[in-house]
Design a protein around this motif. Structure first.
Motif: not given
Length: 299
Positions: A28-31, A44-47, A49-58
């Motif tokens: 899986a692609k993990l944030s 394979g996982a990226t740390k 902040q929630i403000e940076e998260l692309d919710f449209a791709s989740l």
């Protein structure tokens, strides 16, 4: 496999680390949100902040067992930064998006329902609750041994509630030689309690039943161990409340009376985080694979 699925793991405790490991194994692609103080690096996982998260791709968000508080805040033991999940963020997600949480509350129910997104409450599933009762029982035994000066063998143990956890707790204490009585309201539960050779009683008789008890273990998430009940207990009685916060015990009166009482939700994450995390990881991955199949079939 979960290839091409974008999943955000937001906050949580050591149990989430097992979930992360499993999801990485499945490609899986993990944030990871709320893990900035975690030394462990997950390839394979990226740390972030929630403000940076692309919710449209989740495709999904995985919350801690406790979900959020009443204002959307998520507990993060691996970060000192505030993490809040909002309706505005959920609105950005695709229609198939799913939120996975251990339990829920009015806030989480509302923001997912308003946005017509799926919310899965893992601890309402029989498989998770039954598997989770194993470390819960071990943690309860540990607490009883730590906070009593007498053996479990021969002691008078009362279990309140005969759900999945109550049944496991009652059986384990009886196996150690305790005299176990179990309180319930439903007639079918009282029948099953009798069949399993525990001593049954109706919860309306709780005040009378506690007068000679050594240990009370509550699994009912409603006020049940009231001041009136505690007043009838012997002073040496130990109360372990396994119900979700705020529990079902009047802790203020217990302290005033000098009766030891402990609220102990989330014991699996305390006494056996690896096992508890693996339980969640196995169930979550099955659900996510099903979710991926539905997404692909809908195309």
């Amino acid at each position: 496999m979960l290839t091409d699925m974008h999943i955000a793991v937001i906050g949580g405790d050591a149990r989430q680390l097992e979930v992360i490991r499993k999801l990485i194994e499945l490609d899986a692609k993990l944030s990871l949100i709320g893990f900035d103080q975690l030394d462990h690096g997950f390839t394979g996982a990226t740390k972030g902040q929630i403000e940076e998260l692309d919710f449209a791709s989740l495709d999904a968000v995985i919350l801690p067992v406790a979900g959020t508080d009443s204002e959307g805040k998520v507990d993060t033991i691996f970060s000192n930064k505030k993490v809040v999940l909002t309706k505005e963020q959920i609105e950005q997600t695709p229609p198939h998006f799913t939120v996975y949480s251990g339990i829920s509350n009015a806030y989480l129910n509302e923001i997912t329902a308003t946005c017509s997104r799926n919310l899965v409450k893992l601890f309402e599933r029989d498989d998770v609750a039954i598997y989770n009762s194993i470390p819960t029982v071990e943690g309860t035994l540990m607490m009883v041994i730590q906070h009593t000066d007498y053996t479990i063998h021969g002691s008078k143990v009362m279990v309140l509630g005969f759900g999945r956890t109550g049944m496991s707790v009652a059986r384990s204490f009886q196996a150690l030689g305790a005299h176990v009585r179990v309180g319930a309201r439903r007639s079918e539960h009282l029948a099953r309690i009798t069949e399993m050779t525990f001593t049954p009683f109706h919860l309306k008789d709780l005040e009378q039943q506690v007068q000679d008890v050594d240990i009370v273990i509550n699994t009912i998430p409603h006020p049940i161990v009231s001041a009136n009940v505690i007043a009838k207990m012997p002073a040496h009685t130990l109360i372990i409340d396994l119900a979700s916060k705020p529990g079902g015990t009047d802790f203020r009166y217990a302290e005033k009376r000098g009766v030891k009482a402990f609220l102990a939700p989330g014991l699996p994450g305390i006494v056996a985080p690896k096992t508890a995390g693996q339980i969640l990881a196995n169930v979550l991955t099955s659900l996510l694979i099903e979710n991926k199949a539905r997404k692909e079939n809908a195309r």
